[in-house]
Design a protein around this motif. Structure first.
Motif, short mmCIF file in Angstrom:
data_model
loop_
_atom_site.label_atom_id
_atom_site.label_comp_id
_atom_site.label_asym_id
_atom_site.label_seq_id
_atom_site.Cartn_x
_atom_site.Cartn_y
_atom_site.Cartn_z
N ALA A 103 0.85 -1.19 0.00
CA ALA A 103 0.00 0.00 0.00
C ALA A 103 0.88 1.24 0.00
CB ALA A 103 -0.91 -0.01 1.23
N ASP A 104 0.35 2.35 -0.49
CA ASP A 104 1.16 3.56 -0.57
C ASP A 104 0.92 4.52 0.58
OD1 ASP A 104 -1.34 4.35 -1.31
OD2 ASP A 104 -0.76 5.12 -3.27
N SER A 105 0.11 4.12 1.56
CA SER A 105 -0.16 4.99 2.71
C SER A 105 0.38 4.36 3.99
CB SER A 105 -1.67 5.23 2.85
OG SER A 105 -1.92 5.88 4.09
N ILE A 106 1.42 4.97 4.52
CA ILE A 106 1.98 4.48 5.77
C ILE A 106 0.97 4.62 6.89
CG2 ILE A 106 3.14 6.62 6.47
CD1 ILE A 106 4.60 3.09 6.77
N ASP A 107 0.17 5.68 6.85
CA ASP A 107 -0.84 5.89 7.89
C ASP A 107 -1.89 4.78 7.89
OD1 ASP A 107 0.40 8.20 8.83
OD2 ASP A 107 -0.78 9.51 7.53
N ASP A 108 -2.34 4.38 6.70
CA ASP A 108 -3.31 3.29 6.61
C ASP A 108 -2.73 1.99 7.15
OD1 ASP A 108 -5.16 5.00 5.45
OD2 ASP A 108 -4.94 4.18 3.42
N LEU A 109 -1.49 1.71 6.79
CA LEU A 109 -0.84 0.49 7.27
C LEU A 109 -0.69 0.51 8.79
CD1 LEU A 109 1.86 0.04 4.50
CD2 LEU A 109 -0.06 -1.51 4.96
N LYS A 110 -0.25 1.63 9.33
CA LYS A 110 -0.08 1.73 10.78
C LYS A 110 -1.42 1.60 11.50
CE LYS A 110 4.25 4.28 10.97
NZ LYS A 110 4.96 5.45 11.46
N THR A 111 -2.45 2.21 10.95
CA THR A 111 -3.79 2.11 11.55
C THR A 111 -4.27 0.66 11.55
OG1 THR A 111 -4.36 4.37 10.91
CG2 THR A 111 -6.19 2.86 11.33
N SER A 112 -4.09 -0.02 10.43
CA SER A 112 -4.48 -1.43 10.35
C SER A 112 -3.70 -2.26 11.36
CB SER A 112 -4.25 -1.99 8.94
OG SER A 112 -5.15 -1.43 8.02
N ASN A 113 -2.40 -2.03 11.45
CA ASN A 113 -1.58 -2.79 12.40
C ASN A 113 -2.01 -2.55 13.84
OD1 ASN A 113 0.35 -4.52 11.12
ND2 ASN A 113 1.29 -2.69 10.27
N GLN A 114 -2.29 -1.32 14.19
CA GLN A 114 -2.74 -1.02 15.55
C GLN A 114 -4.07 -1.71 15.85
OE1 GLN A 114 -2.70 3.26 15.45
NE2 GLN A 114 -0.52 3.38 15.95
N LYS A 115 -4.96 -1.70 14.88
CA LYS A 115 -6.26 -2.35 15.06
C LYS A 115 -6.08 -3.85 15.29
CE LYS A 115 -10.42 -3.39 12.40
NZ LYS A 115 -11.12 -3.16 11.13
N ILE A 116 -5.26 -4.48 14.44
CA ILE A 116 -5.08 -5.93 14.54
C ILE A 116 -4.34 -6.29 15.83
CG2 ILE A 116 -4.05 -7.96 13.46
CD1 ILE A 116 -4.43 -6.38 10.75
N GLU A 117 -3.36 -5.50 16.21
CA GLU A 117 -2.64 -5.76 17.46
C GLU A 117 -3.59 -5.65 18.66
OE1 GLU A 117 0.60 -3.02 16.98
OE2 GLU A 117 1.71 -4.44 15.71
N GLY A 118 -4.54 -4.73 18.59
CA GLY A 118 -5.56 -4.63 19.63
C GLY A 118 -6.44 -5.87 19.67
N LEU A 119 -6.82 -6.37 18.48
CA LEU A 119 -7.63 -7.59 18.42
C LEU A 119 -6.86 -8.79 18.96
CD1 LEU A 119 -9.24 -7.15 14.88
CD2 LEU A 119 -10.39 -6.93 17.09
N ILE A 120 -5.57 -8.87 18.63
CA ILE A 120 -4.74 -9.98 19.12
C ILE A 120 -4.71 -9.96 20.64
CG2 ILE A 120 -2.36 -10.82 19.27
CD1 ILE A 120 -2.06 -9.90 16.29
N ALA A 121 -4.47 -8.80 21.23
CA ALA A 121 -4.42 -8.68 22.69
C ALA A 121 -5.76 -9.06 23.30
CB ALA A 121 -4.02 -7.25 23.08
N GLN A 122 -6.83 -8.61 22.67
CA GLN A 122 -8.18 -8.88 23.18
C GLN A 122 -8.54 -10.36 23.05
OE1 GLN A 122 -11.10 -6.54 21.11
NE2 GLN A 122 -12.82 -7.67 21.96
N PHE A 123 -8.16 -10.98 21.96
CA PHE A 123 -8.62 -12.34 21.67
C PHE A 123 -7.71 -13.44 22.20
CE2 PHE A 123 -10.84 -10.66 17.59
CZ PHE A 123 -11.84 -10.10 18.37
#
Length: 158
Positions: free
Chosen positions: A71-91
């Motif tokens: 992807a060409d947006s570092i912000d989109d990638l970082k946002t996705s990573n933060q979201k998934i890392e939150g799900l990992i911690a939660q699940f």
């Protein structure tokens, strides 16, 4: 594209593939009846990260990296990573209901980083480098459709 920016995009993309893979590993342990399905996706996501690493290590410094692979947006990638890392911690200790896991997986496969990688792998290669990566990735296609089919087979609506 400057090499430093491209390296940052690739690093975040690798992180994304590993994070999605970790989430699928959690699902494989949480749902014994679906273990093989989620484990296979986990392995494929790790494989995507390996391909990105190989491309980074071999081609960025020579200006041969297929930039459409990430992807060409570092912000989109970082946002996705933060979201998934939150799900990992939660699940980790409290996985979602089986149907919710499917819905989340479909949603993740449609986010910027995952979608970008999939589109690159499905389009016609225009260089020999792209062709090599597409050949290596051939078995790891169509995650979203496979997840949707799996969800339907267990009665989950996504």
């Amino acid at each position: 594209m400057r090499n430093e920016r491209l390296e940052e995009l690739v690093e975040e993309s690798i992180r994304l593939e590993l994070n999605v893979g970790e989430l699928y590993r959690i699902y494989s342990e949480a749902y014994p009846e679906d273990n093989e399905f989620w484990w296979q996706l986990h392995l494929e996501e790790k494989s995507h990260a390996t391909l990105l690493r190989a491309a980074r290590d071999s081609f960025i410094k020579r200006d041969k990296f297929p930039v459409d692979m990430v992807a060409d947006s570092i912000d989109d990638l970082k946002t996705s990573n933060q979201k998934i890392e939150g799900l990992i911690a939660q699940f980790k200790n409290n996985p979602p209901e089986r149907y919710e896991a499917c819905r989340i997986a479909v949603e993740l496969e449609n986010e910027a980083g995952e979608l970008h990688y999939t589109r690159f792998m499905e389009r016609e290669a225009s260089t020999s480098v792209e062709n090599v990566f597409q050949q290596l990735n051939r078995g790891d296609k169509e995650h979203e459709q496979r997840i949707r089919t799996h969800c339907e087979s267990i009665g989950a609506e996504v």
